[in-house]
Design a protein around this motif. Structure first.
Motif, short mmCIF file in Angstrom:
data_model
loop_
_atom_site.label_atom_id
_atom_site.label_comp_id
_atom_site.label_asym_id
_atom_site.label_seq_id
_atom_site.Cartn_x
_atom_site.Cartn_y
_atom_site.Cartn_z
N CYS A 192 0.87 -1.18 0.00
CA CYS A 192 0.00 0.00 0.00
C CYS A 192 0.91 1.23 0.00
N ASP A 193 0.91 1.96 -1.09
CA ASP A 193 1.77 3.12 -1.20
C ASP A 193 1.29 4.27 -0.31
N ALA A 194 0.01 4.22 0.06
CA ALA A 194 -0.54 5.30 0.89
C ALA A 194 0.01 5.27 2.31
N ASP A 195 0.03 4.08 2.91
CA ASP A 195 0.48 4.02 4.32
C ASP A 195 1.74 3.17 4.51
N GLY A 196 2.29 2.62 3.40
CA GLY A 196 3.53 1.85 3.48
C GLY A 196 3.38 0.45 4.02
N SER A 197 2.16 -0.02 4.21
CA SER A 197 1.94 -1.35 4.78
C SER A 197 2.14 -2.43 3.73
N ILE A 198 2.44 -3.66 4.19
CA ILE A 198 2.62 -4.83 3.33
C ILE A 198 1.59 -5.87 3.75
N HIS A 199 0.96 -6.49 2.77
CA HIS A 199 -0.09 -7.47 3.04
C HIS A 199 0.26 -8.79 2.36
N CYS A 252 -6.33 -2.19 0.75
CA CYS A 252 -5.56 -2.15 1.99
C CYS A 252 -6.49 -2.30 3.18
N SER A 253 -6.19 -3.25 4.05
CA SER A 253 -7.04 -3.49 5.22
C SER A 253 -6.92 -2.39 6.26
N LYS A 254 -5.90 -1.52 6.12
CA LYS A 254 -5.70 -0.44 7.10
C LYS A 254 -6.36 0.86 6.65
N LEU A 263 -3.88 -1.41 -3.74
CA LEU A 263 -2.67 -2.20 -3.48
C LEU A 263 -2.00 -2.56 -4.80
N ARG A 264 -0.71 -2.74 -4.77
CA ARG A 264 0.02 -3.25 -5.93
C ARG A 264 0.84 -4.46 -5.48
N GLN A 265 0.81 -5.52 -6.30
CA GLN A 265 1.54 -6.73 -5.92
C GLN A 265 3.04 -6.53 -6.13
N ASP A 266 3.82 -7.12 -5.24
CA ASP A 266 5.27 -7.08 -5.36
C ASP A 266 5.65 -7.61 -6.75
N PRO A 267 6.54 -6.92 -7.46
CA PRO A 267 6.85 -7.34 -8.84
C PRO A 267 7.77 -8.56 -8.93
N ASP A 268 8.46 -8.91 -7.84
CA ASP A 268 9.44 -9.99 -7.92
C ASP A 268 8.80 -11.36 -7.88
N VAL A 269 9.59 -12.36 -8.32
CA VAL A 269 9.17 -13.75 -8.19
C VAL A 269 10.09 -14.43 -7.20
#
Length: 877
Positions: free
Chosen positions: A422-429, A438-440, A445-451
């Motif tokens: 979540c770029d708004a509050d910096g949280s990771i889900h 975002c649950s907060k 939300l944007r998914q992590d780009p890595d595999v």
């Protein structure tokens, strides 16, 4: 021993044609379901998981070796009454597969970015579907009896769910975290690499001594000077104690810079000048020193391998071009003390061979230390046994010094990390199902780009393939698996990680045994590589010599702890073994007229008792060897029995009864012994040579529909020591006469006269079997306990008896003695020369190992020849 019930097939061809036999039987086995496991079966389980090859790969020698040994074990246990599951599957091979498709795009003038992530992944899927069946077809060619109905792929739906479950569990347990850390970065593949994915190559370089104000230090990477934020010395180095804690203002290529001097135990005071520059952004050791002393990180080399804006006037240059220029610039400023030649290990990407760049990057990690402690204990309390045991020490060292496992990769092909930002509050889900907001804060939300690292999914292989995280019948029955067969090169990549994850997520060890086999090298002992041009293609070998001969060669060379040398000569030798078996079967099948397996048989004679005893001994050795993973001992016992005992001796003895035809009872007895012995031998050999054994078994009288599911031989009687002792005497007598014939260069057609001065203990056996000795030795043998050696005779010994072979009129003894004396002298001189050569340290220590080994083999051959010639001379009187 199985009672034969089925009649033999029609007449057997004169020649063994492997290709036709292989093509005939594999489809039959697969169609009849012989490879399939049955979780509902009451049979005890025996499971092996295949080390999954790359989905788009092709069979190489390492594959062939590993899969042959696995198939030997599976076929053995299947015949031995186990419910066997050989779990097949393929790996998505993240970096390797993506690189290949990117090259395809490059040939079209495109990049993956031109397609976009979704379209690129779809293209990779298409390519794996088009080319992904190659390795599976080749495994069938090898005879691999996998349960193909259970084929898995590390990116299939079920395994993808298992990987997601693994990530979520470890994250919830605080074992997965995200952090800025120094990583191995490949500028070509544009991804992070684990330490295990970095290959080390010795290269020549320059060790540049740079003046840092009052201090001088050496480095092989002067370009990273631009990222220096400190200098370090050892705390106990009195030479530099006065500088510790001070910040020095020193001239550099970009003006005066400030660097702090720190004391740290990581510095080796004996290396260079005892001073090192600290570049936390571009060296793992410096990164740790920087963290301990609060030194800032300055990144001067980017992810593309070019200098960043922080590098000043060098910005945009390639890192290696900068190395040259900065040295020239420092020389112009008088900042170079001197330069020395230096050879050191350079880290390379295991896939594209690009020099790896240590960079600080935010990545995902697993804290594996607590997992490693459990896996380490399992290797010492009997839960996991590593064979050969010497590899346990290597396993221990890695587990005891394990570092956090970087599991993120900057790729598009693979298991996408199930984490949303979540770029708004910096949280990771992190979640098992895709979150929508975002649950907060309710924001997007944007998914992590890595595999994930490919090994993160492969680490689940022994249980994810059986249905985990679900509670399946397969998981309950086949886990833990019986044994893992693999090469030492993936002891850390795969074996250790499976041990850690299996013990943590399943709370059971993933396998009871780990059999580590050695490396397959070429005939000269060199590691195979495309650059050397010495890669041996297993498919070409199978085409030329047959799959059975190839498989038997690999098993025969699989001595524990010893690399194997594969050569055409070795495989050809075992093709001859297959031909020997085929011809033996032809002899048996062509002499079964009137044979009735149900008819009463006369009591066995000495040869029959002997061959049965030898077979029982071979069965015992083979079974014990297979249980202990001594594949070479198992093949050696089979080879010895089939070639020497059965073919060279019993078949020759059997011909007496088969061809003379004056004793019907003896003929039936021999027929029965030939059929039962050959049928049992075929079952004993089947795991190693599945195709020829099925073909011949089907032609013999037999019980059952396939040798694949016939019972594996077990010793049915004790070893007949009396028969073996008596037969050994007869074999020695015949061999002695034959050797004299050969050494004296007498015609095989000549019937020799031999007198045996028989010892009291030997006479009854020799007397009872004199016809046998006469026939096999082509001699007229006379027994005389009081005989004396005639003039012009050769002397031999059998047991406690002496054998005198008359040579009068057959050999010019004086000329023969003269010839032998010359040969002995010549062999002696050659031995002396070779011994002297091997005694020189400058030869044994400097010459290549394979050359030294050849000389040692040559000496052994010369010694054997010398002994043979001396023995021949003694025969001439």
């Amino acid at each position: 021993m199985t009672q034969p019930t089925r009649s033999p097939a029609p007449s057997i061809p004169d020649r063994y044609e492997p290709a036709a036999v292989e093509a005939r039987w594999y489809p039959v086995w697969e169609a009849r379901g012989y490879f399939r496991a049955d979780p509902a079966s009451p049979k005890p389980p025996y499971c092996i998981v295949i080390p999954p090859p790359n989905v788009t790969g092709a069979l190489h020698m390492g594959h062939a070796f590993t899969f042959t040994l696995q198939d030997v074990l599976i076929r053995f246990k299947r015949m031995d009454g186990f419910d066997t599951l050989w779990q097949p599957g393929t790996d998505h091979a993240g970096i390797a597969t993506q690189v290949v498709v990117e090259r395809q795009l490059a040939a079209e003038g495109k990049t993956k970015e031109d397609l976009g992530r979704e379209a690129f992944v779809a293209r990779v899927w298409r390519w794996t579907e088009e080319s992904g069946g190659t390795i599976l077809r080749q495994l069938r060619r090898l005879g691999a009896s996998c349960d193909w109905a259970r084929l898995r792929f590390t990116l299939d739906e079920g395994l993808s769910r298992a990987v997601r479950e693994e990530f979520v569990r470890l994250y919830d347990q605080g074992l997965i975290y995200r952090d800025d850390y120094i990583v191995n970065w490949c500028p070509r593949c544009q991804t992070v690499l684990s330490d295990l994915e970095v290959e080390r190559e010795e290269r020549d370089a320059e060790f540049v001594y740079i003046k840092y104000g009052p201090l001088t230090l050496g480095t092989v990477r002067p370009e990273t000077k631009l990222g220096d934020t400190g200098l370090a010395v050892h705390p106990g180095d009195a030479r530099y104690a006065q500088y510790v804690g001070r910040t020095l203002e020193i001239p550099s290529v970009d003006g005066t810079i400030s660097v702090k001097v720190v004391a740290d135990d990581a510095v080796d005071p004996e290396f260079g000048t005892g001073v090192i520059k600290v570049t936390p952004g571009h060296d793992p050791v410096d990164f740790e020193i920087g963290r301990r002393h609060g030194l800032p990180i300055r990144t001067v080399i980017g992810f593309d391998g070019k200098m960043t804006a922080a590098a000043g006037k060098y910005a945009g240059l390639d890192r290696f071009e900068t190395r040259k220029r900065i040295v020239e610039d420092m020389q112009a400023l008088g900042l170079i003390d001197h330069i020395e030649p230096y050879r050191h290990a350079v880290g390379l990407c295991y896939r594209c061979k690009t020099v790896v760049e240590p960079l600080v990057s935010k990545q995902w990690y697993v804290s594996v230390k607590p997992l490693a402690e459990v896996a380490l204990a399992a290797a010492h309390d009997g839960r996991i046994t590593i064979v050969p045991s010497g590899w346990t020490k290597t396993y221990d060292q890695w587990m005891e010094n394990i570092r956090p496992w970087c599991i993120s990769r900057q790729l598009w092909w693979g298991h996408r990390i199930p984490a949303w930002h979540c770029d708004a509050d910096g949280s990771i889900h992190v979640a098992r199902t895709d979150p929508t907001a975002c649950s907060k804060c309710g924001g997007p939300l944007r998914q992590d780009p890595d595999v994930l690292d490919t090994w993160f999914s492969s680490g689940l292989w022994p249980f994810s393939t059986l249905g985990w995280p679900d509670d399946t019948p397969e998981l309950r029955k086949y886990y833990p698996t019986a044994v893992l067969v693999t090469g030492f090169d993936i002891l850390f990549f795969w074996v250790a990680r499976m041990a850690m994850l299996g013990l943590h997520l399943m709370e059971r060890e993933p396998f009871r045994d780990v059999y580590i086999h050695a490396l397959v090298r070429d005939a000269e002992g060199q590691k195979m590589s495309k650059s050397k041009g010495n890669v041996v293609d297993p498919l070409a070998i199978m085409t030329t010599y047959g799959t059975d001969a190839f498989r038997f060669t690999l098993a025969a060379l699989a001595a524990q702890g010893r690399d194997i040398r594969i050569s055409d000569e070795r495989v050809e030798g075992y093709r001859n073994f297959a031909n020997k078996l085929w011809n033996a079967a032809r002899l048996v099948l062509s002499n079964l007229e009137g044979y009735d397996p149900a008819a009463a048989m006369a009591p066995p004679g000495l040869p029959e008792r002997w061959i049965q005893s030898r077979l029982q001994g071979a069965i015992t050795v083979v079974r014990e060897a297979l249980e202990a993973y001594r594949f070479n001992d198992a093949t050696g016992a089979i080879y010895q029995f089939l070639w020497n005992d059965l073919c060279d001796w019993y078949l020759e003895i059997a011909k007496i009864a088969l061809y003379r035809g004056d004793d019907a009872a003896a003929r039936r007895r021999v027929q029965h012994t030939l059929v039962t012995t050959l049928e049992t031998t075929l079952r004993l050999l089947h795991p190693f040579m599945p195709f020829i054994t099925e073909e011949l078994w089907q032609r013999l009288p037999h019980a059952g529909e396939s040798i694949m599911i016939a019972p594996y031989p077990t010793p049915s009687t004790a070893v007949d020591a009396a028969a073996e002792g008596d037969m050994a005497l007869l074999v020695q007598a015949v061999t002695t006469i034959r050797n004299i014939r050969g050494e004296m260069r007498l015609s095989p057609a000549t019937t020799l006269n031999a007198t045996v001065r028989a010892a009291a203990t030997d006479e009854p056996v020799l007397q009872a079997n004199r016809v046998l000795v006469d026939t096999l030795a082509r001699a007229r043998v006379t027994l005389d306990p009081r005989a004396t050696r005639p003039r012009a005779s050769a002397l031999g010994v059998a047991g406690q008896s002496e054998i005198y072979v008359e040579l009068e009129g057959l050999v010019d003894l004086a000329a023969e003695r003269q010839r032998l004396e010359k040969e002995i002298k010549r062999a002696g001189e050659a031995m002396a020369f070779t011994r002297a050569k091997l005694a020189r340290p400058d030869f044994t220590e400097r010459a290549p190992v394979e050359i030294v080994d050849k000389e040692r083999d040559k000496l052994a051959e010369l010694e054997a020849l010398h002994a043979k010639l001396v023995a021949s001379l003694s025969w001439t009187g």
